[in-house]
Design a protein around this motif. Structure first.
Motif, PDB file in Angstrom:
ATOM      1  N   VAL A  18      25.583  16.680   8.936  1.00 16.61           N
ATOM      2  CA  VAL A  18      26.443  15.603   8.445  1.00 16.61           C
ATOM      3  C   VAL A  18      27.753  16.258   8.028  1.00 16.61           C
ATOM      4  CG1 VAL A  18      26.752  13.831   6.682  1.00 16.61           C
ATOM      5  CG2 VAL A  18      24.490  14.193   7.704  1.00 16.61           C
ATOM      6  N   LEU A  19      28.845  15.876   8.674  1.00 16.53           N
ATOM      7  CA  LEU A  19      30.156  16.499   8.451  1.00 16.53           C
ATOM      8  C   LEU A  19      31.174  15.404   8.152  1.00 16.53           C
ATOM      9  CD1 LEU A  19      31.758  19.330  10.537  1.00 16.53           C
ATOM     10  CD2 LEU A  19      33.059  17.238  10.105  1.00 16.53           C
ATOM     11  N   PHE A  20      31.959  15.589   7.096  1.00 16.33           N
ATOM     12  CA  PHE A  20      32.928  14.558   6.715  1.00 16.33           C
ATOM     13  C   PHE A  20      34.047  15.169   5.886  1.00 16.33           C
ATOM     14  CE2 PHE A  20      29.385  14.705   3.761  1.00 16.33           C
ATOM     15  CZ  PHE A  20      29.984  14.797   2.519  1.00 16.33           C
ATOM     16  N   GLY A  21      35.172  14.456   5.826  1.00 18.95           N
ATOM     17  CA  GLY A  21      36.303  14.898   5.024  1.00 18.95           C
ATOM     18  C   GLY A  21      36.072  14.633   3.550  1.00 18.95           C
ATOM     19  N   GLU A  22      36.634  15.483   2.713  1.00 20.13           N
ATOM     20  CA  GLU A  22      36.413  15.320   1.271  1.00 20.13           C
ATOM     21  C   GLU A  22      37.066  14.053   0.731  1.00 20.13           C
ATOM     22  OE1 GLU A  22      38.276  17.941  -1.511  1.00 20.13           O
ATOM     23  OE2 GLU A  22      39.911  18.465  -0.128  1.00 20.13           O
TER      24      GLU A  22
ATOM     25  N   ALA B 258      38.286  16.112  12.985  1.00 13.92           N
ATOM     26  CA  ALA B 258      38.663  16.808  14.212  1.00 13.92           C
ATOM     27  C   ALA B 258      40.167  16.773  14.447  1.00 13.92           C
ATOM     28  CB  ALA B 258      37.945  16.200  15.417  1.00 13.92           C
ATOM     29  N   VAL B 259      40.846  15.794  13.850  1.00 16.88           N
ATOM     30  CA  VAL B 259      42.303  15.673  13.951  1.00 16.88           C
ATOM     31  C   VAL B 259      42.979  16.353  12.768  1.00 16.88           C
ATOM     32  CG1 VAL B 259      44.250  14.055  13.960  1.00 16.88           C
ATOM     33  CG2 VAL B 259      42.177  13.517  15.259  1.00 16.88           C
ATOM     34  N   GLU B 260      42.443  16.131  11.584  1.00 17.16           N
ATOM     35  CA  GLU B 260      43.100  16.556  10.344  1.00 17.16           C
ATOM     36  C   GLU B 260      42.825  18.014   9.980  1.00 17.16           C
ATOM     37  OE1 GLU B 260      42.347  11.986   8.855  1.00 17.16           O
ATOM     38  OE2 GLU B 260      40.980  13.624   8.345  1.00 17.16           O
ATOM     39  N   ALA B 261      41.693  18.548  10.399  1.00 14.85           N
ATOM     40  CA  ALA B 261      41.336  19.944  10.112  1.00 14.85           C
ATOM     41  C   ALA B 261      40.560  20.509  11.303  1.00 14.85           C
ATOM     42  CB  ALA B 261      40.511  20.032   8.829  1.00 14.85           C
ATOM     43  N   PRO B 262      41.212  20.641  12.460  1.00 17.38           N
ATOM     44  CA  PRO B 262      40.491  20.985  13.677  1.00 17.38           C
ATOM     45  C   PRO B 262      39.799  22.341  13.654  1.00 17.38           C
ATOM     46  CG  PRO B 262      42.867  21.006  14.049  1.00 17.38           C
ATOM     47  CD  PRO B 262      42.637  20.370  12.720  1.00 17.38           C
ATOM     48  N   GLU B 263      40.442  23.359  13.112  1.00 20.70           N
ATOM     49  CA  GLU B 263      39.835  24.682  13.134  1.00 20.70           C
ATOM     50  C   GLU B 263      38.585  24.731  12.254  1.00 20.70           C
ATOM     51  OE1 GLU B 263      40.476  27.118  15.201  1.00 20.70           O
ATOM     52  OE2 GLU B 263      41.986  25.811  16.100  1.00 20.70           O
ATOM     53  N   THR B 264      38.679  24.140  11.064  1.00 19.12           N
ATOM     54  CA  THR B 264      37.516  24.106  10.170  1.00 19.12           C
ATOM     55  C   THR B 264      36.381  23.316  10.803  1.00 19.12           C
ATOM     56  OG1 THR B 264      38.967  24.214   8.239  1.00 19.12           O
ATOM     57  CG2 THR B 264      36.723  23.449   7.868  1.00 19.12           C
TER      58      THR B 264
ATOM     59  N   PRO C 293      37.530  20.372   3.621  1.00 19.98           N
ATOM     60  CA  PRO C 293      38.602  20.256   2.621  1.00 19.98           C
ATOM     61  C   PRO C 293      39.870  19.643   3.203  1.00 19.98           C
ATOM     62  CG  PRO C 293      37.593  22.439   2.566  1.00 19.98           C
ATOM     63  CD  PRO C 293      37.082  21.762   3.798  1.00 19.98           C
ATOM     64  N   GLY C 294      40.460  18.723   2.450  1.00 24.53           N
ATOM     65  CA  GLY C 294      41.729  18.126   2.832  1.00 24.53           C
ATOM     66  C   GLY C 294      41.646  17.029   3.866  1.00 24.53           C
TER      67      GLY C 294
END
Length: 294
Positions: A230-234, A266-272, A259-260
């Motif tokens: 389960v992966l999601f933005g903070e 996938a758009v807002e923090a692609p590398e993480t 974070p952030g």
């Protein structure tokens, strides 16, 4: 609406169309630099009002892990046509599409499955039905029940207006003002409008209704026996981060908070996001290899 940061395809990423017994699906395909995929492939499924382009920023990084990566448009989304039949867009029906796509992409081998937002509800149905054995399953910015908060208001607007007032009206009254407020570039703005107007109004309304009213199927999902993340933005403004974390706990799944990020990691923090996916996929494959040796 997910807003891609850029539309230029990275090296190794190409547009394609995937033929299946349930229709032809528009896709973006990424391959490792060598052209040889040594690890299991992955299938990425976008959310409501989204498309395969929402994954552009992670495709190259994911492929560099030695995999074939395929991001698709669901039926009725952007470049994949769909029928004017509301029943065709039920999660179970779209989930059946995912089953056959996974079979084609994996050529009979298990596929890593990722569903973003509404795409998470669709892919959940595919995992639960058990038709195709998946190597792993990632719920990205997806909750167990109907969406809430600001995005629920947008979903109700789509449900009420998509078929009656049309997509041009929706674009002008909701999506264009949001995009302008976000300061997106002219080329991205043109793409967002083109994508919105290319969608099936019937599909958007049916998908929005399910986003708002979907039942909790977490217990059924838990019984699927598939490694889960389960992966999601903070700062997710769709499903509350606390709800998604609780879902991970119920599933005894891995949980990654980006974070952030808000609703589109996938758009807002692609590398993480890409790093978390690759790490999870590698672990799932290692565990599978060990279990096969026992």
């Amino acid at each position: 609406m997910s807003t891609p940061r850029f539309l230029t395809l990275p090296p190794g990423v190409t547009p394609t169309r995937i033929e299946t017994p349930r229709g032809t699906f528009a896709a973006l395909e990424a391959l490792p630099g060598s052209g040889i995929a040594e690890r299991g492939p992955a299938l990425l499924v976008p959310g409501l009002t989204g498309s395969k382009e929402d994954f552009i920023a992670v495709l190259q990084t994911l492929a560099q892990s030695g995999r074939r990566i395929v991001a698709i448009d669901l039926k009725g989304q952007y470049e994949t046509p769909g029928p004017d039949d509301r029943g065709a867009y039920a999660c179970g029906e779209l989930g059946a599409d995912i089953d056959v796509l996974a079979g084609v992409i994996g050529d009979g081998e298990p596929v890593h499955l990722v569903g973003h937002s509404f795409g998470g509800l669709v892919t959940r149905a595919a995992v639960i039905d058990g038709t195709h054995r998946f190597a792993s399953y990632t719920m990205m910015a997806t909750g167990p029940v109907g969406i809430t908060g600001r995005r629920a208001k947008g979903g109700r607007k789509i449900l009420e207006e998509a078929t009656d007032l049309g997509l041009e009206h929706l674009w002008q009254t909701r999506f264009e003002p949001e995009a302008l407020a976000s300061g997106v570039s002219d080329d991205i703005m043109a793409f967002l409008r083109k994508r919105m107007l290319a969608n099936s109004p019937t599909a958007l309304a049916a998908m929005a209704e399910q986003c708002l009213e979907i039942d909790d199927r977490t217990e059924e999902l838990q019984e699927a026996g598939v490694p889960m993340l389960v992966l999601f933005g903070e700062h997710d403004d769709g499903w509350a981060p606390e709800l998604q974390a609780a879902t991970a706990e119920r599933l005894e799944a891995d949980c990654v908070v980006v974070p952030g990020a808000v609703h589109s990691p996938a758009v807002e923090a692609p590398e993480t996001t890409a790093s978390a996916l690759v790490r999870f996929w590698n672990t799932a494959e290692t565990l599978d290899q060990k279990s096969n040796k026992v």
